[in-house]
Structure formats: structure tokens, C-alpha cells
Design a protein around this motif. Structure first.
Motif, PDB file in Angstrom:
ATOM      1  N   ALA A 276      -7.141  11.320 -30.308  1.00  0.00           N
ATOM      2  CA  ALA A 276      -6.683  11.353 -31.696  1.00  0.00           C
ATOM      3  C   ALA A 276      -5.184  11.664 -31.766  1.00  0.00           C
ATOM      4  N   LYS A 277      -4.714  12.613 -30.962  1.00  0.00           N
ATOM      5  CA  LYS A 277      -3.283  12.926 -30.924  1.00  0.00           C
ATOM      6  C   LYS A 277      -2.475  11.708 -30.481  1.00  0.00           C
ATOM      7  N   GLU A 278      -2.977  11.009 -29.490  1.00  0.00           N
ATOM      8  CA  GLU A 278      -2.278   9.818 -29.000  1.00  0.00           C
ATOM      9  C   GLU A 278      -2.224   8.744 -30.088  1.00  0.00           C
ATOM     10  N   ALA A 279      -3.307   8.589 -30.851  1.00  0.00           N
ATOM     11  CA  ALA A 279      -3.329   7.619 -31.942  1.00  0.00           C
ATOM     12  C   ALA A 279      -2.341   8.016 -33.046  1.00  0.00           C
ATOM     13  N   ILE A 280      -2.244   9.297 -33.341  1.00  0.00           N
ATOM     14  CA  ILE A 280      -1.283   9.779 -34.335  1.00  0.00           C
ATOM     15  C   ILE A 280       0.142   9.475 -33.867  1.00  0.00           C
ATOM     16  N   ASN A 281       0.418   9.754 -32.610  1.00  0.00           N
ATOM     17  CA  ASN A 281       1.740   9.444 -32.060  1.00  0.00           C
ATOM     18  C   ASN A 281       2.034   7.954 -32.142  1.00  0.00           C
ATOM     19  N   PHE A 282       1.040   7.104 -31.891  1.00  0.00           N
ATOM     20  CA  PHE A 282       1.238   5.656 -31.975  1.00  0.00           C
ATOM     21  C   PHE A 282       1.566   5.245 -33.409  1.00  0.00           C
ATOM     22  N   HIS A 283       0.868   5.836 -34.387  1.00  0.00           N
ATOM     23  CA  HIS A 283       1.173   5.557 -35.801  1.00  0.00           C
ATOM     24  C   HIS A 283       2.641   5.880 -36.094  1.00  0.00           C
TER      25      HIS A 283
ATOM     26  N   PRO B 104      -3.635  -1.137 -29.589  1.00  0.00           N
ATOM     27  CA  PRO B 104      -4.862  -0.447 -30.020  1.00  0.00           C
ATOM     28  C   PRO B 104      -6.134  -1.092 -29.465  1.00  0.00           C
ATOM     29  N   ILE B 105      -6.121  -2.421 -29.306  1.00  0.00           N
ATOM     30  CA  ILE B 105      -7.294  -3.073 -28.714  1.00  0.00           C
ATOM     31  C   ILE B 105      -7.487  -2.585 -27.279  1.00  0.00           C
TER      32      ILE B 105
ATOM     33  N   ILE C 288      -5.216   2.213 -36.634  1.00  0.00           N
ATOM     34  CA  ILE C 288      -3.923   1.540 -36.795  1.00  0.00           C
ATOM     35  C   ILE C 288      -4.079   0.210 -37.523  1.00  0.00           C
ATOM     36  N   PHE C 289      -5.261  -0.386 -37.456  1.00  0.00           N
ATOM     37  CA  PHE C 289      -5.486  -1.658 -38.137  1.00  0.00           C
ATOM     38  C   PHE C 289      -5.507  -1.513 -39.650  1.00  0.00           C
ATOM     39  N   LEU C 290      -5.572  -0.284 -40.134  1.00  0.00           N
ATOM     40  CA  LEU C 290      -5.511  -0.009 -41.565  1.00  0.00           C
ATOM     41  C   LEU C 290      -4.111   0.442 -41.967  1.00  0.00           C
ATOM     42  N   THR C 291      -3.135   0.110 -41.165  1.00  0.00           N
ATOM     43  CA  THR C 291      -1.797   0.646 -41.327  1.00  0.00           C
ATOM     44  C   THR C 291      -1.116   0.231 -42.617  1.00  0.00           C
ATOM     45  N   ALA C 292      -1.646  -0.766 -43.310  1.00  0.00           N
ATOM     46  CA  ALA C 292      -1.072  -1.130 -44.602  1.00  0.00           C
ATOM     47  C   ALA C 292      -1.161   0.047 -45.563  1.00  0.00           C
TER      48      ALA C 292
ATOM     49  N   VAL D 277      -0.828   4.087 -45.813  1.00  0.00           N
ATOM     50  CA  VAL D 277      -0.276   5.220 -45.076  1.00  0.00           C
ATOM     51  C   VAL D 277      -1.374   6.222 -44.746  1.00  0.00           C
ATOM     52  N   LEU D 278      -2.458   6.173 -45.473  1.00  0.00           N
ATOM     53  CA  LEU D 278      -3.556   7.105 -45.245  1.00  0.00           C
ATOM     54  C   LEU D 278      -4.303   6.841 -43.941  1.00  0.00           C
ATOM     55  N   SER D 279      -4.020   5.717 -43.291  1.00  0.00           N
ATOM     56  CA  SER D 279      -4.736   5.398 -42.054  1.00  0.00           C
ATOM     57  C   SER D 279      -4.503   6.447 -40.972  1.00  0.00           C
ATOM     58  N   VAL D 280      -3.370   7.117 -40.991  1.00  0.00           N
ATOM     59  CA  VAL D 280      -3.115   8.170 -40.008  1.00  0.00           C
ATOM     60  C   VAL D 280      -4.023   9.376 -40.267  1.00  0.00           C
ATOM     61  N   GLY D 281      -4.583   9.451 -41.457  1.00  0.00           N
ATOM     62  CA  GLY D 281      -5.508  10.536 -41.777  1.00  0.00           C
ATOM     63  C   GLY D 281      -6.802  10.466 -40.985  1.00  0.00           C
ATOM     64  N   ILE D 282      -7.168   9.278 -40.542  1.00  0.00           N
ATOM     65  CA  ILE D 282      -8.410   9.134 -39.766  1.00  0.00           C
ATOM     66  C   ILE D 282      -8.322   9.894 -38.450  1.00  0.00           C
ATOM     67  N   PRO D 283      -7.307   9.641 -37.593  1.00  0.00           N
ATOM     68  CA  PRO D 283      -7.251  10.424 -36.364  1.00  0.00           C
ATOM     69  C   PRO D 283      -6.954  11.905 -36.602  1.00  0.00           C
ATOM     70  N   ILE D 284      -6.258  12.215 -37.695  1.00  0.00           N
ATOM     71  CA  ILE D 284      -6.025  13.633 -38.011  1.00  0.00           C
ATOM     72  C   ILE D 284      -7.355  14.307 -38.316  1.00  0.00           C
TER      73      ILE D 284
END
Length: 116
Positions: A51-58, A92-93, A23-27, A29-36
Motif C-alpha cells: 500500500a505504501k508503494e502504491a501511494i508513492n507511485f500515485h 501497476p499491471i 492507480i487506474f482510478l487516477t482520474a 484524486v480520491l483513488s489514493v485513498g484506497i491504498p491509504i
């Protein structure tokens, strides 16, 4: 399916922390690709759920960002954007710390909509 005790705890900690930290790379849009990517690469059920929870947070941060951004047009969105900024850092922290301290459990973000 393997019992949970047979999974590598260091790998579990790392992949879960990377998923939540993306999420810290949220600037970008590809940052959601990491947990995917983590979700598809890992066979560990705890890592997949983190990973699913992180995607939902994004998705939630993007949704709230759009809503609060639109509210800035009527001048009430600025404080909400500030709160959203703090939430996007603090939560996220907490998730990363939880993943590192309790790798056997999935961190669940409070107050988010879960699409996955």
C-alpha cells in the motif's frame, strides 16, 4: 507481531492487488485513498508495504504529470505525457501480477521517489 506465514494469503493477494490497481482510478484524486485505507485497515506487513508503494507511485505520477504538463507549454512535453500514460498502465499491471504470483514479497516500483 505474528509470523508472516500466519497471514491469509488470499486476503494478502486481494488487498495488495487492490492497492496497486487503484492507480487506474487516477482520474479521481480520491483513488489514493484506497491504498491509504488498506494501509490502515490491514495488520499484514506485506500488505502495508504494498500500500505504501502504491501511494508513492500515485504521488510520482502526479508530480511527473504536472512537470510534463508544464513542458507541453514549450511543446516538448507531449511525448513525455505519452510515455507517462504508458507507464501509468504498465507498471501497476506488473505490480498486480507480482502481488498475485508472489504474495510473500513487496513489489517495488523502479525509478520512483519514495516519500513513505
Amino acid at each position: 507481531m505474528q509470523p508472516q506465514s500466519s497471514y491469509d494469503m488470499d486476503k494478502r493477494k486481494l488487498l495488495s492487488a487492490v492497492s496497486h490497481g487503484s492507480i487506474f482510478l487516477t482520474a479521481t484524486v480520491l483513488s489514493v485513498g484506497i491504498p491509504i485505507a488498506v494501509m490502515f485497515v490491514s495488520d499484514d506487513p506485506v500488505v502495508k508495504n504494498n500500500a505504501k508503494e502504491a501511494i508513492n507511485f500515485h504521488f510520482n505520477m502526479w508530480l511527473y504529470g504536472v512537470i510534463f504538463g508544464l513542458l507541453t507549454l514549450v511543446l516538448i512535453g507531449w511525448p513525455l505525457l505519452g510515455i507517462l500514460f504508458l507507464v501509468s498502465i504498465v507498471m501497476p499491471i506488473l505490480a498486480i501480477l507480482s502481488s498475485l504470483n508472489r504474495p510473500e514479497t513487496v513489489y517495488r516500483y523502479p525509478f520512483i521517489f519514495r516519500l513513505l
